[in-house]
Design an enzyme around this catalytic site. Structure first.
Site, PDB file in Angstrom:
ATOM      1  N   SER A 161     -63.916  38.188  51.255  1.00 52.49           N
ATOM      2  CA  SER A 161     -62.462  38.357  51.248  1.00 52.49           C
ATOM      3  C   SER A 161     -61.819  37.309  52.142  1.00 52.49           C
ATOM      4  O   SER A 161     -62.441  36.835  53.097  1.00 52.49           O
ATOM      5  CB  SER A 161     -62.096  39.733  51.788  1.00 52.49           C
ATOM      6  OG  SER A 161     -62.361  39.794  53.178  1.00 52.49           O
ATOM      7  N   ASP A 162     -60.579  36.962  51.864  1.00 52.51           N
ATOM      8  CA  ASP A 162     -59.812  36.228  52.864  1.00 52.51           C
ATOM      9  C   ASP A 162     -59.674  37.164  54.068  1.00 52.51           C
ATOM     10  O   ASP A 162     -59.799  38.384  53.945  1.00 52.51           O
ATOM     11  CB  ASP A 162     -58.444  35.798  52.321  1.00 52.51           C
ATOM     12  CG  ASP A 162     -57.891  34.594  53.098  1.00 52.51           C
ATOM     13  OD1 ASP A 162     -58.308  34.383  54.251  1.00 52.51           O
ATOM     14  OD2 ASP A 162     -57.047  33.865  52.552  1.00 52.51           O
ATOM     15  N   CYS A 163     -59.430  36.552  55.229  1.00 54.31           N
ATOM     16  CA  CYS A 163     -59.613  37.340  56.451  1.00 54.31           C
ATOM     17  C   CYS A 163     -58.597  38.482  56.566  1.00 54.31           C
ATOM     18  O   CYS A 163     -57.391  38.255  56.507  1.00 54.31           O
ATOM     19  CB  CYS A 163     -59.597  36.413  57.646  1.00 54.31           C
ATOM     20  SG  CYS A 163     -61.015  35.303  57.526  1.00 54.31           S
ATOM     21  N   SER A 185     -58.193  40.800  54.350  1.00 54.36           N
ATOM     22  CA  SER A 185     -57.600  41.139  53.052  1.00 54.36           C
ATOM     23  C   SER A 185     -57.571  42.640  52.778  1.00 54.36           C
ATOM     24  O   SER A 185     -56.655  43.122  52.111  1.00 54.36           O
ATOM     25  CB  SER A 185     -58.401  40.494  51.920  1.00 54.36           C
ATOM     26  OG  SER A 185     -57.892  39.244  51.605  1.00 54.36           O
TER      27      SER A 185
END
Ligand code: NAG
Ligand code: NAG
Ligand code: NAG
Ligand code: NAG
Length: 802
Positions: A311-313, A315
């Site tokens: 995931s993007d951080c 998310s």
């Protein structure tokens, strides 16, 4: 918003956390501090009071799949979930060390992720130009070459205990809107260029020479692991109150197939990337990291990813606090993400909530096992467990080596785009220039040249440094404004001083443009103009300078500089992106003709009014007639521009000649293959068998070849980017104006000729994606256009029949 204060300049929040927790104790970072380079080392186990031979996961004679399963099966549920955040805790009991998954290497090894840091031992790494400039070279081997050098430095720093093995780069979102703040990180607006950049950079980072023929891609060795991000339809950061943590991108399946997914598909299928990162935004109402179709269905199912999805951080936190997705709590959101196919959480939500989610019956423990196996197999492929002898000898001397710094310089030269050159003012004759006036807020640019997701550069050569290093030249420097925003110039005092400095100079170089205070992550632009009083500064200097005025623009996105283009006192204009640690030297080399520029714009430079015609939130690439929105990118925007996509001049002239090209494809369909309907603007264009689905055609058997002779008819050696575009047959509704289908950068000596042959897959080059999202090859006469500056055309007749 409550959510906002917890977040998140993408990854910044966690960087800070990592600095306070991780960095004070670098021992946890890698294994090297214990003087062992890999997990499965008997003496390491001995120190832990364990006997390695009892641990099947260390048996290198077994397949990775078996070893990963053994490792996972040894863990308790509580231990498992502690391995599923970027800061994996390890399990000392079974010999598994900690591992920090988050490192970055967008255009050089970066210390943005907590897995990597610089200190006295490794004070810096080579900082290549930002990706938007490297993309402008249109040189595939350069893209790959940079990836190879970056991964060599990464591997050397890993050996020294200063870096990880898993890098969350590159950023391959298509630039849909010129206002986007992260254009500098990307290869531009064309999905095919972006996809080829991704493929080459990823192969440069990941591939281990000599293992090209590995047939089992799940065990293919990796130099470092790369990650294509941010999946998907993500190119809005923060614009007029809309931000990425709340944005729901409404995307048609047509645009999805044709534009937003294409680079990711190329990255996974052609680049064989080992990771994909899902983005913060929602797509059609579903946060991307919770969408089983996007993750499991497409990345794993259709494209067959060999690796992990991250995931993007934070998310998952964004799903709960930003999108308020289904009113979920932590456990529910984590469960949905895991079920959708998200293997690793950059953040702490998985670690905090997955155990509870299993115990509450929301997910199966088996789903956790599956994700962990994907993660450990990637680490095994990297040699984390067994070591990798190929890279063992890399060390300090391999970081910032002469060869690497030279490539950073070469990349900047190759990317620089010559936009205007009245009367062949450039290149300047170095023997006729005695005094040089450097003017403008970027005249002494340093950190601006390395943009974001940078590391500490080896050394940095600003424009001022490079010009003052010339022998026997008088160089003056005036900023003209106090900074790039140029809002404060001391009531014109700074501009006045700058003007004065150009009155006696043989030549004036004006360094203007943007920087991270104007276009950045979490900061989209609202206009396409030069900031503050920069325009004033340029006009005033152009009116008073004695010698020719050369305008040098640092930016990622296009700026409306029509005024400068039309100002006869401004003889030449160069766009230099953000050119990296050797940027100043590259500019000097181009200005004095040691290098003949050949870069081309990777994005359209729209006129300023463009952004008043459509909101940044409209995702459609095609014009929206009901709302009077113009189309987006050169493929769908038919209005006038400041400079078009693909634009760029040279100090020499090129002429193209068509050597040969396939004129006709005659394809007989089998009885079970159906002709597909095509929407025509007028029935007179209708073909008997209008189109066929590309997935039912034998594309390889129908390769189209086009060969052109590129002749350098000017006085200087030069580099030419040969761009090949396709135009759909006349009369088909709703298709692209043209689309890039191939390109090649070639060096041609003055007076010489170079033949360039393109082999084109008709299913990828002459296809159209219909509004039903069917991907078809239409019958009819397709146009082929070669070159922007020296265009020649030919046609390809496609005849489908039974
Ligand atoms: C492409 O880049 C490579 C460096 O990787 C360089 O050696 C080559 O000269 C470049 N090609 C052209 C035509 O500029
Ligand atoms: C990979 O296969 C190709 C074609 O069979 C061969 O030429 C090449 O030498 C092989 N490379 C390695 C490293 O085995
Ligand atoms: C140029 O920038 C460097 C680094 O920021 C700084 O040390 C130096 O003083 C600057 N030079 C001038 C003339 O402003
Ligand atoms: C450009 O496209 C718009 C929207 O489809 C259309 O109305 C207009 O006529 C086109 N303009 C030109 C110059 O082709």
């Amino acid at each position: 918003m409550a959510g906002c204060k917890m977040m998140f300049v993408c990854c910044l929040l966690l960087t800070l956390l990592a600095m306070s927790h991780g960095r004070e104790n670098p021992k946890v970072l890698t294994l090297s501090d214990d003087d062992v380079s890999h997990v499965c080392n008997p003496s390491r186990f001995m120190k832990l009071g364990l006997e390695m031979s009892k641990f099947v996961y260390c048996d290198s004679s077994l397949p990775y799949e078996v070893r990963a399963k053994d490792l996972v099966d040894r863990m308790t549920l509580a231990e498992k979930v502690q391995q599923m955040g970027n800061n994996a805790q390890g399990v000392a009991r079974i010999g598994l060390p900690k591992y920090e998954w988050w490192s970055e290497a967008l255009h050089g090894v970066s210390n943005v992720g907590p897995g990597t840091y610089f200190d006295d031992v490794v004070p810096g790494a080579t900082s290549f130009p930002t990706v938007i400039l490297t993309a402008a070279s249109f040189n595939k081997s350069l893209w790959r070459n940079i990836g190879e050098f970056v991964s060599t430095e990464a591997r050397a720093m890993y050996n020294l205990g200063r870096a990880g093995l898993t890098y969350w780069s590159p950023n391959i979102n298509v630039v849909r809107d010129p206002r986007w703040g992260r254009i500098l990180e990307t290869p531009g607006e064309d999905p095919y260029v972006v996809g080829l950049y991704a493929t080459n950079y990823v192969r440069g980072l990941q591939d281990v020479k000599g293992t090209e023929n590995t047939t089992d891609l799940s065990s293919r060795p990796l130099k470092v692991a790369s990650c294509c991000k941010h999946y998907t339809a993500y190119d809005l950061d923060a614009w007029r109150g809309v931000d990425r943590y709340h944005f729901n991108a409404k995307v048609t399946e047509q645009d999805m197939t044709e534009t937003f997914l294409r680079p990711f598909e190329m990255c996974v299928k052609d680049g064989d990337v080992s990771s994909v990162m899902c983005s913060y935004n929602s797509v059609n109402g579903i946060p991307t990291c919770a969408d089983p179709n996007l993750l499991k269905g497409i990345i794993r199912g259709k494209w067959n990813l060999h690796g992990y999805i991250v995931s993007d951080c934070d998310s998952i936190e964004v799903m709960v606090d930003g999108h308020k997705w289904l009113g979920d709590n932590k456990e529910q959101a984590s469960s949905q993400a895991l079920t959708a196919g998200l293997d690793l959480d950059c953040g702490s939500y998985y670690g905090d909530s997955l155990q509870g989610a299993v115990l509450d019956g929301l997910i199966k423990e088996k789903d956790i096992d599956r994700s962990l196996k994907y993660l450990y197999i990637v680490l095994m492929r990297l040699g984390f467990f067994d070591g990798n002898p190929t890279f063992r000898s890399l060390g300090k001397d391999d970081v910032c080596s002469v060869e690497h710094v030279e490539l950073a310089l070469e990349a900047a030269r190759e990317g620089i785009v010559l936009l205007k050159n009245d009367g062949d003012t450039l290149p300047l004759n170095i023997n006729k220039v005695n005094s040089i006036a450097i003017v403008g807020p970027h005249g002494n640019a340093t950190s601006a040249m390395i943009g974001n997701y940078a590391g500490v550069p080896c050394k940095i050569v600003s424009p001022l440094d490079a010009f003052t290093a010339l022998n026997n030249k008088k160089v003056t420097f005036e900023m003209g404004c106090s900074n790039v925003l140029c809002a404060d110039n001391n009531n014109g005092g700074l501009i006045f001083t700058a003007m004065q400095s150009t009155k006696d100079a043989d030549v004036t170089l004006l360094f203007v443009g943007l920087d991270l205070s104007v276009e950045a992550e979490s900061l989209d632009r609202t206009d396409l103009l030069l900031p503050g009083d920069q325009t004033d500064l340029i006009n005033q200097v152009a009116a008073t300078a004695k010698g020719p005025v050369i305008l040098v623009i640092m930016s990622a996105g296009g700026v409306d500089i029509t005024f400068a283009k039309n100002n006869p006192n401004i003889k030449s204009i160069l766009w230099v992106g953000y050119p990296g640690e050797q940027g100043g030297q590259a500019i000097v080399d181009v200005v004095f003709g040691n290098y003949n520029p050949g870069g081309r714009l990777p994005v359209t430079w729209y006129e300023a009014d463009y952004v008043n015609q459509l909101p940044m939130t409209s995702m459609q690439l095609r014009p929206v007639e009901s709302l009077n929105y113009p189309g987006r990118t050169y493929r769908f925007f038919n209005g006038s521009t400041v400079y078009p996509f693909g634009y760029g001049l040279s100090y020499t002239k090129f002429a193209y000649k068509l050597v040969s090209s396939t004129q006709k494809l005659d394809i007989k369909l089998a009885n079970h293959q159906h002709c597909r309907v095509v929407n025509y603007l007028d029935p007179k264009f209708k073909q008997d068998c209008p189109a066929a689905g590309v997935d039912q055609l034998d594309c390889d058997a129908n390769t189209v070849t086009v060969e052109v002779a590129v002749q350098n008819v000017g006085p200087k050696d030069g580099n030419e980017v040969v761009l090949v575009y396709a135009k759909a047959p006349q009369g088909i509704a709703g298709t692209y104006i043209k689309q890039l289908i191939a390109f090649e950068r070639v060096f041609v000596a003055a007076g010489g000729t170079q033949n360039v042959k393109f082999e084109l897959d008709p299913c990828k080059c002459f296809n159209i994606v219909q509004d039903t999202a069917y991907n078809v090859l239409p019958s009819g006469i397709h146009g082929i256009e070669i070159g922007n500056n020296a265009a020649i055309t030919t046609t390809l007749q496609v005849n489908l029949h039974h």
